[in-house]
Design a protein around this motif. Structure first.
Motif, mmCIF file in Angstrom:
data_model
loop_
_atom_site.group_PDB
_atom_site.id
_atom_site.type_symbol
_atom_site.label_atom_id
_atom_site.label_comp_id
_atom_site.label_asym_id
_atom_site.label_seq_id
_atom_site.Cartn_x
_atom_site.Cartn_y
_atom_site.Cartn_z
ATOM 1 N N VAL A 73 0.871 -1.204 0.090
ATOM 2 C CA VAL A 73 0.026 -0.054 0.126
ATOM 3 C C VAL A 73 1.008 1.308 0.022
ATOM 4 O O VAL A 73 0.602 2.081 -0.520
ATOM 5 C CB VAL A 73 -1.060 -0.124 1.285
ATOM 6 C CG1 VAL A 73 -1.686 1.374 1.354
ATOM 7 C CG2 VAL A 73 -1.767 -1.145 1.016
ATOM 8 N N ALA A 74 2.130 1.261 0.792
ATOM 9 C CA ALA A 74 2.887 2.272 0.799
ATOM 10 C C ALA A 74 3.320 2.554 -0.564
ATOM 11 O O ALA A 74 3.335 3.734 -1.071
ATOM 12 C CB ALA A 74 3.932 2.079 1.901
ATOM 13 N N GLY A 75 3.972 1.475 -1.052
ATOM 14 C CA GLY A 75 4.427 1.500 -2.497
ATOM 15 C C GLY A 75 3.672 2.085 -3.775
ATOM 16 O O GLY A 75 3.862 3.058 -4.436
ATOM 17 N N LEU A 76 2.179 1.623 -3.478
ATOM 18 C CA LEU A 76 1.167 2.373 -4.356
ATOM 19 C C LEU A 76 0.850 3.686 -4.038
ATOM 20 O O LEU A 76 0.804 4.397 -5.141
ATOM 21 C CB LEU A 76 0.230 1.309 -4.086
ATOM 22 C CG LEU A 76 0.018 -0.037 -4.805
ATOM 23 C CD1 LEU A 76 -1.264 -0.921 -4.405
ATOM 24 C CD2 LEU A 76 0.199 0.010 -6.474
ATOM 25 N N ALA A 77 0.824 3.925 -2.896
ATOM 26 C CA ALA A 77 0.726 5.428 -2.552
ATOM 27 C C ALA A 77 1.855 6.381 -3.155
ATOM 28 O O ALA A 77 1.645 7.655 -3.553
ATOM 29 C CB ALA A 77 0.503 5.692 -1.120
ATOM 30 N N ALA A 78 3.153 5.669 -3.180
ATOM 31 C CA ALA A 78 4.464 6.499 -3.709
ATOM 32 C C ALA A 78 4.181 6.733 -5.128
ATOM 33 O O ALA A 78 4.611 7.764 -5.659
ATOM 34 C CB ALA A 78 5.588 5.778 -3.097
ATOM 35 N N MET A 79 3.682 5.571 -5.602
ATOM 36 C CA MET A 79 3.767 5.654 -7.190
ATOM 37 C C MET A 79 2.331 6.708 -7.650
ATOM 38 O O MET A 79 2.507 7.423 -8.592
ATOM 39 C CB MET A 79 3.034 4.190 -7.774
ATOM 40 C CG MET A 79 4.382 3.497 -8.095
ATOM 41 S SD MET A 79 3.680 1.705 -8.584
ATOM 42 C CE MET A 79 3.344 2.242 -10.196
ATOM 43 N N PHE A 81 1.352 9.376 -5.759
ATOM 44 C CA PHE A 81 1.609 10.695 -5.274
ATOM 45 C C PHE A 81 3.253 10.694 -5.263
ATOM 46 O O PHE A 81 3.774 10.714 -4.056
ATOM 47 C CB PHE A 81 1.051 11.019 -4.040
ATOM 48 C CG PHE A 81 -0.419 10.750 -4.075
ATOM 49 C CD1 PHE A 81 -1.337 11.623 -4.794
ATOM 50 C CD2 PHE A 81 -1.015 9.659 -3.452
ATOM 51 C CE1 PHE A 81 -2.661 11.471 -4.909
ATOM 52 C CE2 PHE A 81 -2.346 9.455 -3.270
ATOM 53 C CZ PHE A 81 -3.171 10.028 -4.057
ATOM 54 N N PRO A 82 3.951 10.591 -6.415
ATOM 55 C CA PRO A 82 5.457 10.753 -6.336
ATOM 56 C C PRO A 82 5.972 12.037 -5.693
ATOM 57 O O PRO A 82 5.312 12.991 -6.278
ATOM 58 C CB PRO A 82 5.564 10.735 -7.820
ATOM 59 C CG PRO A 82 4.622 11.017 -8.411
ATOM 60 C CD PRO A 82 3.433 10.829 -7.723
ATOM 61 N N PRO A 83 7.096 11.694 -4.910
ATOM 62 C CA PRO A 83 7.523 12.847 -4.131
ATOM 63 C C PRO A 83 8.505 14.010 -4.969
ATOM 64 O O PRO A 83 9.064 13.101 -5.958
ATOM 65 C CB PRO A 83 8.469 12.482 -3.019
ATOM 66 C CG PRO A 83 8.502 10.852 -3.401
ATOM 67 C CD PRO A 83 7.572 10.601 -4.257
ATOM 68 N N ALA A 84 8.253 15.020 -4.998
ATOM 69 C CA ALA A 84 9.118 15.986 -5.895
ATOM 70 C C ALA A 84 9.296 15.362 -7.625
ATOM 71 O O ALA A 84 10.188 15.649 -8.031
ATOM 72 C CB ALA A 84 10.523 15.954 -5.334
ATOM 73 N N ILE A 88 8.501 6.997 -10.543
ATOM 74 C CA ILE A 88 8.584 5.714 -9.466
ATOM 75 C C ILE A 88 7.714 4.384 -10.098
ATOM 76 O O ILE A 88 6.667 4.626 -10.863
ATOM 77 C CB ILE A 88 7.878 6.086 -8.218
ATOM 78 C CG1 ILE A 88 8.540 6.901 -7.501
ATOM 79 C CG2 ILE A 88 7.751 4.435 -7.410
ATOM 80 C CD1 ILE A 88 7.968 7.420 -5.985
ATOM 81 N N GLY A 89 8.541 3.466 -10.380
ATOM 82 C CA GLY A 89 7.998 2.284 -11.077
ATOM 83 C C GLY A 89 7.451 1.119 -9.935
ATOM 84 O O GLY A 89 7.670 1.395 -8.987
ATOM 85 N N GLY A 90 7.008 0.072 -10.798
ATOM 86 C CA GLY A 90 6.521 -0.960 -10.040
ATOM 87 C C GLY A 90 7.423 -1.823 -9.024
ATOM 88 O O GLY A 90 7.081 -2.486 -8.137
ATOM 89 N N GLY A 91 8.739 -1.627 -9.386
ATOM 90 C CA GLY A 91 9.551 -2.121 -8.662
ATOM 91 C C GLY A 91 9.711 -1.733 -6.992
ATOM 92 O O GLY A 91 9.844 -2.528 -6.236
ATOM 93 N N LEU A 92 9.314 -0.511 -7.071
ATOM 94 C CA LEU A 92 9.191 0.127 -5.552
ATOM 95 C C LEU A 92 8.085 -0.706 -4.917
ATOM 96 O O LEU A 92 8.323 -0.769 -3.768
ATOM 97 C CB LEU A 92 8.986 1.642 -5.730
ATOM 98 C CG LEU A 92 8.787 2.263 -4.490
ATOM 99 C CD1 LEU A 92 9.923 2.257 -3.684
ATOM 100 C CD2 LEU A 92 8.082 3.415 -4.597
ATOM 101 N N VAL A 93 7.106 -0.901 -5.368
ATOM 102 C CA VAL A 93 6.165 -1.664 -4.939
ATOM 103 C C VAL A 93 6.420 -2.957 -4.352
ATOM 104 O O VAL A 93 6.194 -3.255 -3.239
ATOM 105 C CB VAL A 93 4.579 -1.765 -5.699
ATOM 106 C CG1 VAL A 93 3.832 -2.504 -5.234
ATOM 107 C CG2 VAL A 93 4.258 -0.296 -6.324
ATOM 108 N N ALA A 94 7.177 -3.732 -5.239
ATOM 109 C CA ALA A 94 7.685 -4.991 -4.805
ATOM 110 C C ALA A 94 8.552 -4.933 -3.712
ATOM 111 O O ALA A 94 8.666 -5.778 -2.624
ATOM 112 C CB ALA A 94 8.219 -5.672 -5.903
ATOM 113 N N ALA A 95 9.572 -3.906 -3.612
ATOM 114 C CA ALA A 95 10.528 -3.590 -2.735
ATOM 115 C C ALA A 95 9.867 -3.271 -1.349
ATOM 116 O O ALA A 95 10.219 -3.718 -0.224
ATOM 117 C CB ALA A 95 11.568 -2.832 -3.022
ATOM 118 N N THR A 96 8.712 -2.243 -1.391
ATOM 119 C CA THR A 96 8.371 -1.784 -0.108
ATOM 120 C C THR A 96 7.410 -2.992 0.556
ATOM 121 O O THR A 96 7.256 -3.135 1.567
ATOM 122 C CB THR A 96 7.248 -0.826 -0.339
ATOM 123 O OG1 THR A 96 6.508 -0.865 -1.282
ATOM 124 C CG2 THR A 96 8.185 0.763 -0.589
ATOM 125 N N GLY A 97 6.826 -3.917 -0.569
ATOM 126 C CA GLY A 97 6.149 -5.054 0.283
ATOM 127 C C GLY A 97 7.000 -6.161 0.793
ATOM 128 O O GLY A 97 6.901 -6.729 1.783
#
Length: 171
Positions: A73-79, A81-84, A88-97
Motif C-alpha cells: 500500500v505504501a508503494g502504491l501510494a508513492a506511485m 503521489f510521487p515525491p518531488a 517511481i516504477g512497479g519495482g518500488l511496490v515490490a520492494a516496499t512489500g
C-alpha cells in the motif's frame, strides 16, 4: 502430511515409559516433544523448542502478512503521489512489500516469542498440576498405531488432539 498428537500424562515416570515405547516403535526423538512445569526434571526427554512453546511462528506469519500488505500500500501510494516529481516504477511496490513483510515478521516474532503457544495454553492448568504434555509428530497413516502404543504404555491416556502438522519431509 503428518499429524501432531497431543496427550497428557499423569507424571514424569509415565512420560519416560511412553517415550521409551514410542522409540521402540520407530518414532524418532526429533518427532517427540515433552513439556512440563519448570520444577519437573525433563532434561533426559525430548525437549520442546521455542517454536513449539511460544507463539513465535504464528506471530511471524501474521506480521509478515500485515507488513507485506502495508508495504505494498505504501508503494502504491508513492506511485500515485510521487515525491518531488520523481518517476517511481512497479519495482518500488515490490520492494516496499518485501521490506514491509520482513519488518512485520521480525517485529511480530519479538512479541510472539513472549507468549505461549495457544495449543500449549490449553494444557496450562494440567501442567501446573504436575501433568506432562507430550507432542508426537507421526505420518497420518500411523496415527491409530501410535495411539495404541500410547494406550499400551499408559492405559487410560486420551489423545487430546491430532492437528495437521507439516514436517520437514513434507516441504
Amino acid at each position: 502430511m503428518s499429524r501432531r498428537l497431543y496427550f497428557l500424562l499423569p507424571d514424569i515416570g509415565t512420560a519416560h515409559r511412553v517415550v521409551d515405547q514410542l522409540k521402540q516403535n520407530d518414532v524418532s526423538e526429533d518427532d517427540m516433544s515433552v513439556v512440563a512445569r519448570d520444577s519437573v526434571q525433563t532434561s533426559d526427554l525430548p525437549q520442546a523448542d521455542v517454536s513449539e512453546t511460544s507463539d513465535l511462528v504464528g506471530s511471524a506469519e501474521r506480521g509478515a502478512a500485515a507488513g507485506g500488505v502495508t508495504g505494498v500500500v505504501a508503494g502504491l501510494a508513492a506511485m500515485a503521489f510521487p515525491p518531488a516529481g520523481l518517476a517511481i516504477g512497479g519495482g518500488l511496490v515490490a520492494a516496499t512489500g518485501l521490506v514491509g513483510a520482513g519488518f512485520g515478521a521480525w517485529a511480530s516474532s519479538m512479541i510472539g516469542i513472549r507468549h505461549d503457544n495457544s495449543q500449549i495454553e490449553t494444557y496450562e492448568k494440567a501442567l501446573e498440576n504436575g501433568q506432562v504434555l507430550v507432542m508426537v509428530d507421526v505420518a497420518s497413516e500411523r496415527v491409530d498405531e501410535i495411539e495404541r502404543v500410547i494406550q499400551d504404555a499408559a492405559p487410560g491416556t486420551k489423545v487430546e488432539g491430532t492437528d495437521a502438522h507439516k514436517s520437514d519431509a513434507d516441504t
